[in-house]
Scaffold this active site. Structure first.
Site, short mmCIF file in Angstrom:
data_model
loop_
_atom_site.label_atom_id
_atom_site.label_comp_id
_atom_site.label_asym_id
_atom_site.label_seq_id
_atom_site.Cartn_x
_atom_site.Cartn_y
_atom_site.Cartn_z
N HIS A 83 0.97 -1.17 -0.05
CA HIS A 83 0.13 0.03 -0.06
C HIS A 83 0.95 1.40 0.05
CE1 HIS A 83 0.28 -0.34 4.50
NE2 HIS A 83 0.29 1.00 4.54
N ASP A 134 0.07 -7.77 1.57
CA ASP A 134 0.53 -6.34 1.40
C ASP A 134 1.99 -6.24 1.66
OD1 ASP A 134 0.61 -3.60 1.58
OD2 ASP A 134 -0.03 -3.55 3.93
N SER A 231 4.34 2.28 8.05
CA SER A 231 3.92 1.24 6.91
C SER A 231 5.33 0.71 6.35
CB SER A 231 3.04 1.67 6.02
OG SER A 231 1.80 1.67 6.59
#
Length: 286
Positions: A83, A134, A231
């Site tokens: 992402h 992810d 992230s």
């Protein structure tokens, strides 16, 4: 704010699109020394495989353009969250000034190096609606020292055992309210039973936990967690990479553990995918 939130930064001065993280409200309070919520300062020499993804063109120079984390798993290969490389974050194709910052504790210093990204491979199985799968592989234009990489834990590794102590690293939000760090921090958490995350994220607005591709980590009482800007960063246990920061509901909440991409699934996927070539020493990344 409720609902599943990924942990990349939205571009400054641009309204966040669906699926792009924005600063969280009503997160559990962090300690005065916290960064990576509930964390402590880390010199990059203690975790030389922790890197920052940066684009000054898109995110400005305030924090050297950092917007996500990453982890070096081979001399020219960095894992991060898929992402982080979405169209809404870095454009399509990704911005040409995309770099990996390595060997730098303080983003505002001239320590370490900023290395160009030669190619990007995003897991074709990534599902942006659930955050399953992810992860992505960045191939660097020049190699890192061999000592700046961390081994990945495959399926069955004892590092995945619930109760195992682990550390998450990053330059992200310190308290869930947009207070971003410029120096590297770590937070100690524990691997939690899959059943715990399945109860926390059974579906709906708060997200759905899928044990085959995800890993649950945090503290029973909350207070220590990854947050926005972390992230793609590493979760390490027993000297091996077990997770990549992916998503969660708020930061440091007792009833909402952090969710990570399970690295054993990354290993399995790369073993039979085009992305695996980036992990071979000397491989042509173009």
């Amino acid at each position: 704010m409720r609902g599943r939130i990924v942990r990349a930064l939205a571009r400054p001065l641009v309204m966040a699109a669906v699926g792009v993280a924005i600063p969280l409200l009503n997160a559990a309070p962090a300690t005065a020394d916290s960064v990576v919520v509930g964390g402590f300062p880390v010199d990059v020499s203690q975790s030389p495989w922790t890197v920052a993804l940066a684009s000054r063109d898109l995110f400005g120079g305030t924090r050297a353009g950092q917007f996500c984390g990453g982890v070096a798993v081979a001399p020219t290969a960095v894992l991060t969250a898929a992402h982080c490389l979405g169209r809404d974050v870095v454009g399509a194709p990704p911005t040409p000034d995309l770099k990996v910052i390595t060997g730098r504790t303080d983003l505002l210093s001239d320590q370490g190096k900023e290395i160009a990204v030669r190619s990007v491979w995003v897991n074709p199985g990534y599902d942006s609606s659930t955050n399953g799968g992810d992860f992505a592989v960045l191939t660097l234009a020049e190699p890192l020292p061999s000592g700046a990489v961390v081994p990945m834990a495959g399926a069955g590794d004892p590092a995945y055992t619930p109760g195992t102590s682990a550390t998450v690293y990053g330059w992200g939000d310190t308290d869930g309210n947009g207070a971003y760090a410029h120096s590297l921090r770590g937070a100690r958490v524990h691997v939690l039973p899959d059943a715990r995350c399945e109860r926390a994220y059974p579906g709906g607005g708060d997200g759905t936990y899928a044990a085959e591709t995800m890993l649950c980590a945090g503290e029973t009482t909350g207070g220590r967690d990854a947050c926005q800007g972390d992230s793609g960063g590493p979760l390490v246990a027993q000297g091996r990479l077990i997770g990549l920061v992916s998503w969660g509901n708020g930061c440091g909440r007792a009833d909402s553990p952090g969710v990570y991409t399970r690295v054993s699934e990354v290993v399995r996927t790369l073993s039979r995918a085009d992305g695996a070539k980036a992990l071979r020493p000397g491989a042509d990344a173009t």
